[in-house]
Design an enzyme around this catalytic site. Structure first.
Site, short mmCIF file in Angstrom:
data_model
loop_
_atom_site.label_atom_id
_atom_site.label_comp_id
_atom_site.label_asym_id
_atom_site.label_seq_id
_atom_site.Cartn_x
_atom_site.Cartn_y
_atom_site.Cartn_z
N PRO A 135 -4.43 -2.10 -0.38
CA PRO A 135 -3.78 -1.77 1.05
C PRO A 135 -4.58 -1.99 2.57
CG PRO A 135 -3.32 -0.53 -0.13
CD PRO A 135 -4.34 -1.86 -0.86
N CYS A 136 -3.67 -2.75 3.42
CA CYS A 136 -4.93 -3.70 4.20
C CYS A 136 -4.86 -3.35 5.24
CB CYS A 136 -4.33 -5.04 3.92
SG CYS A 136 -2.56 -5.19 4.83
N GLN A 137 -4.02 -2.06 5.97
CA GLN A 137 -4.20 -1.05 6.78
C GLN A 137 -5.83 -0.68 7.88
OE1 GLN A 137 -2.85 0.02 4.39
NE2 GLN A 137 -0.84 0.88 4.84
N TYR A 139 -8.29 -2.99 7.23
CA TYR A 139 -8.23 -4.10 7.30
C TYR A 139 -8.26 -4.74 8.49
CZ TYR A 139 -10.20 -4.12 2.66
OH TYR A 139 -10.67 -4.02 1.25
#
Length: 454
Positions: A135-137, A139
């Site tokens: 999950p990239c939130q 970044y």
């Protein structure tokens, strides 16, 4: 070629690997409803391989609600009881983490045991490819601006360690790690340096693309024929000693006769007013025959439109949407400060500057993200007669999901699955390019074997 899919979501990335003959033995995903979507998709691929898609269509026709999913699937399990065991082995509804500090988490050791169990079930003893994207939130630039200093402390910055542990355990020839461009400069670039260093220690060379400078390797999926401005970084890991390079994704890009627009993507779907449509029933296409090549591609093996229900809309928002659509018609975006005073609800106008955005008919769709689950303000339909936000199916079209790809769960969960996904058409490009690399390895090993035995 054996694949493990980590942080699978609704199955966007694994879809391309399914379609290109890879065997997916495990999909690890923490969200319950995303896992149900993965199960339904595995059912689809299984029935397709058995030339029994009519049974899949019967399931679609008879679905009642996400609350009755197990009863609704009974028509499938009654005919194919072996599917129950297959799904139990492949789709692992587990959250990576430390159970000591997170009661919802499962230790990596336990997840590895479950993957081993699935490998044994499939009569396999090695893994060739690992795919996924934590999950990239933390970044993403939007995520980081929203979270401010909390982004620096966010444990999601280090979810890649779980990915790394699985890579270390199975030692695949290659892996693909999809993420947002913000990964490259999170914590002033220290996160990405750490990622490279850790994979290097694990025996892998990690490349972000063919350019030496990582920032130049950020790609926009729109340049590969995907009808959406979606910038991402595709990290490719190669086990030390293997003589292959970064995949040639360019080779497999979609070459449509024209640049796809919003009209090309969603114009054949039924028109709806706010609150109209249905989450479960199948409805007919608005354009039964005269659709374009993109629409034809997404309508393959489909019997109609699903996941197509419009959100309800407050009168104030409906009025704002009309202003936004008229602005888009004139090539402009409605800015929050430009709203009449009686339509404003926020004092801090600058923070909400781009709060409303229309997918205008003649433009390439802008990026669809998981925030669409919270409201539709950034994903307004271009038709002023309908005046509403995009449905799950319209967002899924922009994300290039096939029309027969069902999203299970409540509508909010469906939107999250769509927004977080890798577009399946992009995953097909990725899978084909990786398949090329794997075939090169097989060919090189065969040549080496001939030399050794001669």
């Amino acid at each position: 070629m054996i694949v493990i899919d980590l942080f699978s979501g609704g199955g966007g990335l694994s879809e391309g690997f399914h379609e290109n003959g890879f065997k997916i033995v495990a999909q690890v995903e923490k969200d319950q409803w995303a896992c149900e979507t993965l199960r339904t998709r595995m059912i689809y691929h299984y029935l397709k391989s058995n030339n029994d898609l009519n049974l899949y269509f019967d399931y679609l026709k008879n679905r009642r609600s996400y609350r009755t999913i197990n009863q609704d699937r009974k028509i499938i399990s009654d005919k194919y009881p072996e599917l129950v065991e297959l799904l139990d082995h492949v789709v692992l509804n587990k959250k990576f983490g430390n159970p000591a500090s997170d009661p919802h988490a499962t230790s990596t050791k336990d997840i590895i045991q479950l993957i081993n169990k699935s490998l044994k079930y499939h009569n396999e003893n090695s893994v060739n490819v690992i795919i996924g994207g934590p999950p990239c939130q933390a970044y993403s630039l939007v995520g980081r601006s929203r979270m401010k200093e909390q982004a620096e402390k966010d444990p999601r910055n280090y979810l890649f360690f779980y990915y790394l542990t699985i890579v270390k355990e199975y030692q695949p020839e290659v892996f693909i790690f999809e993420n947002v461009p913000g990964l490259l400069n999170a914590k002033s670039g220290l996160v990405f340096e750490k990622i490279k260093e850790e994979f290097e220690l694990a025996g892998y060379k990690l490349a972000s693309g063919i350019e030496k400078e990582d920032q130049k390797n950020v790609i926009d999926f729109a340049n590969y024929g995907i009808p959406q401005r979606r910038k991402r970084v595709l990290l490719f890991g190669i086990r030390r000693g293997l003589n292959i390079g970064y995949p040639v994704f360019e080779k497999y890009k979609y070459n449509w006769t024209k640049t796809l627009t919003v009209r090309d993507v969603i114009s054949d779907l039924p028109a709806l007013h706010p609150g109209q449509g249905d989450d479960y029933k199948i409805t007919e296409y608005a354009l039964p025959a005269s659709c374009n090549p993109f629409q034809e591609e997404l309508r393959k093996n489909s019997i109609g439109v699903i996941n197509h229900k419009a959100r309800n809309l407050q009168d104030r928002d409906r009025e704002i949407y009309k202003l936004a659509i008229n602005a888009a018609k004139n090539g402009m975006q409605l800015k929050y400060p430009d709203l009449p005073a009686y339509l404003k609800t926020h004092n801090n106008e600058q923070s909400f500057l781009d709060r409303f955005k229309v997918h205008w008919w003649n433009n390439t769709p802008h990026t669809v993200v998981a925030h669409i689950a919270k409201d539709g303000h950034y994903n307004i339909h271009p038709d002023i007669i309908q005046t509403r936000s995009l449905t799950v199916r319209e967002a899924a079209r922009i994300q290039t999901f096939n029309d027969n790809h069902v999203f299970e769960g409540p509508r909010t969960a469906q939107y999250i699955q769509v927004g977080n996904a890798v577009p399946p058409m992009m995953s097909k490009i990725i899978a084909k390019a990786i398949k090329d690399q794997m075939l090169l390895l097989i060919s090189a090993n065969a040549d080496h074997s001939l030399v050794t035995h001669s």
